[in-house]
Design an enzyme around this catalytic site. Sequence first.
Site, PDB file in Angstrom:
ATOM      1  CB  CYS A   1       9.191 -26.316  17.297  1.00  0.00           C
ATOM      2  SG  CYS A   1       8.580 -25.396  18.711  1.00  0.00           S
ATOM      3  CG  HIS A   2       9.832 -29.834  15.152  1.00  0.00           C
ATOM      4  ND1 HIS A   2       8.745 -29.421  15.884  1.00  0.00           N
ATOM      5  CD2 HIS A   2      10.503 -30.718  15.928  1.00  0.00           C
ATOM      6  CE1 HIS A   2       8.744 -30.045  17.050  1.00  0.00           C
ATOM      7  NE2 HIS A   2       9.803 -30.837  17.104  1.00  0.00           N
ATOM      8  N   GLY A   3      11.565 -26.259  12.341  1.00  0.00           N
ATOM      9  CA  GLY A   3      12.035 -25.693  11.095  1.00  0.00           C
ATOM     10  C   GLY A   3      11.049 -25.681   9.948  1.00  0.00           C
TER      11      GLY A   3
END
Lengths: 169, 420, 259
Positions: free
Chosen positions: A133-135
Amino acid sequence: MSDKKPKRREFLFTATTAVGAVGAAAVVWPMVDQMNPDASVKALASTEVDVSSVKPGNTITVLWRGKPVFIRRRTKEEIEEARSVKMEELIHPEKDEDRAKNPEWLVMVGVCTHLGCVPLNDKGDYNGWFCPCHGSHYDTSGRIRKGPAPWNMEVPKYEFVNANTIKIG
Amino acid sequence: MSDHDYKPKSKVGQWFNDRLPLLTLANHLTDYPTPKNLNYWWTFGGILTFCLITQIITGLTLAMHYIAHADMAFESVEHIMRDVNYGWLIRYIHANGASMFFLAVYIHIFRSLFYGSYKSPREIIWILGIVIYLLMMAAAFMGYVLPWGQMSFWGATVITNLFSAIPLVGEGIVTWLWGGYSVDNPTLTRFFTLHYLIPFLILGLVVLHIWALHVPGNNNPVGIDIKKPSKDTVPFHPYIVIKDGFALLMFMIVFAFFVFYTPNILGHADNYIEANPMVTPAHIVPEWYLLPFYAILRSVPDKLLGVVAMLSAILILAALPWLDTSKIRSAVFRPLYKQFYWILVADVLILGYVGAMPAEGLYLLIARVATAYYFLHFLVILPVLGFKERTLPVPLSITEPILGGSPNLAAARHRESKIK
Amino acid sequence: MKKLFKLILILSLFSLNSSQIFAAEKVDYLKTDWSFKGLFGKFDRATLQRGYQVYTEVCASCHSMKYLSYRNLSEEGGPEFSEAAAKAIAASFEVKDGPNADGEMFTRPGKLSDKFVMPYDNVKAAQAANGGAYPPDMSVLVKARGGGVDYIYSLLQGYEDPPSGVTLDDGVYYNKYMYGNKIRMAAPLSDGIVEYGDGTNASVEQMSKDVTTFLMWAAEPHLEARHQMGFKAIVYLIILTILVYFSMKKIWSRVESEV
């Protein structure tokens, strides 16, 4: 207008309003509390998982309280990697010894502590997990190493009922 | 202060009010000149507003846990009663709230009948009220189906079958209502949808009802037109607010007694048995508030005419402002009407009683006589009475001395306060 | 006076529904003193625990209680078994669970979160085993019968020989409190059919009272909380009503004096 005893009148009105407000507040609570987990949800008991068929280096995912729980049988290299990390390097310092009592087995809630996505297995810069999703990158102990997530993945309460069975919850 | 003269004190208030005159509205509602002689029968408008809001809030919370499916509805209600935090409280308030709502609306309607509040210029208020009442019945009926107990199921079957009385298209309409060949899951889900919708329609109509009321202002026990604002009126706030509040609290004590100590007495035991399409309960009885109409339905031996009679019994009320030919509003000054009024009250209670009894023998006979009288009252007695009745002299205002010394509550109170 | 008359009319309208139920089945039920009636009514824990014993040892072989869970047995306001005792009770039942990793159903000992195990898999199986009659689920049975607890209590003690002229088919019994007097359930209780752990004499009357109390709790598990909250709510409302009354008098005195 007869306003002979203004003080007493004020007191009467204040008391009435105050008592009324207490009642109104008391009525609000049941309407709010009904949205909290109900008795049947709270009672939802533990899950028992048979792990005899999990080979070293493999992860299984089981559902507990509606969330995925990762159960990984770690290889020697992974354990070593997890235990050799210095505390200063960690965003959320926790010893691997505390997270995995039995070093071979890592049990944790498979939910990224950033915004709740499920991280991917065997991915990322630290050979552990990677949240698409956001690393966020997690290491082989499920600890956050890089990315926006603030904490390590949560270790639930669990115990080994016998050598092959883990009871979560 | 008239609505046009109103100016908010603060700059921000003025800025806002020029764009959306909510403060003017609030000012109108608090200053609204209300006859000072309103008695406690006039507090039921406020009580009904409370009932509607209570039903909507408890209904919304119940809907968060209820499952509208034939296989799960009954179980989900038990889940609410057992497991959901305060679920039992919310459901019992909602279930008993329906009865309290109807109790209040009947008092409200009969107050209007006694004091002639439906007469010119308040016809629209009255007709809006009848529409609200009809929607209330629809909402209550569909709500009663949702727990999917035996009475839910068979009540739904019987009531929807009323439509089969319509010639030619009746059967088709019933199938359409059911979404199948019997009351089943499609019926339940659509009833849930409509049960959810109707209260908001009622809310909208209540706004119109109050709006229409605020044009001519309240009727009052003397039934005369009054100047407003004047010595005969008081501002709605704080006078009427506190009085309505006091009455509401008394009402809530009764309400609380039902909810906490006899929560099931107004319901029917059979509704704690899950719906079973194979077995009909021994006596099918609607909820108490529908019994008079149920008695009218059963008192007519023909299926179609029975349904027509039942619907007419309600719709005839809408024509009441024109059926009542008397120019005098309040029954206080109509000695004959007052007697017929109480006979009508007794008649409706008798209809309610026989509606709960088996439709046979003496009960059926009583039901027929009472039904005939019900229509006689509206269609014959009221129109004739307006021409024949010798009414008492009506005072000119609430506070002024009265012509002819007629018995009048306001006058009595006036004299009393003089003595003090 | 007229107001009083109106009030009476309204109240009589209100009582219609209940009076009509009793009118339909005019039977004098056996009476006993129920501890849970009245403003402060509560359940007696020992009675509930004994009632549970009667239910499991006698009724449960035919009657399900599908809306109850074993955890309820240790919850506040109920029999209040200790959590350990409730766990032991749950574990004494075999619960069907699954499917497991191989896709097979399996049985395991019950847990607190499990619902009461049902004697039959479904209604059809229950009917087949009981000569076509379905032993009703007992979770809300007390609320599903017009006479409530008095009816159940009486029914359990109402078995007698049929009066002359009444013929009974096989598997049908005479009960003077049953609607129509014919019942498909044989008299379930007989003196000493259970052995109470607390030494209470297990007479039919005692067991009827115990198990009926248990059924009342099962149908209304929050009855005690309801009574307690109700008392507080009504006392609160009365206090507020008095305060509002005096406030109203004060406020209205402004106009009354003007008149």
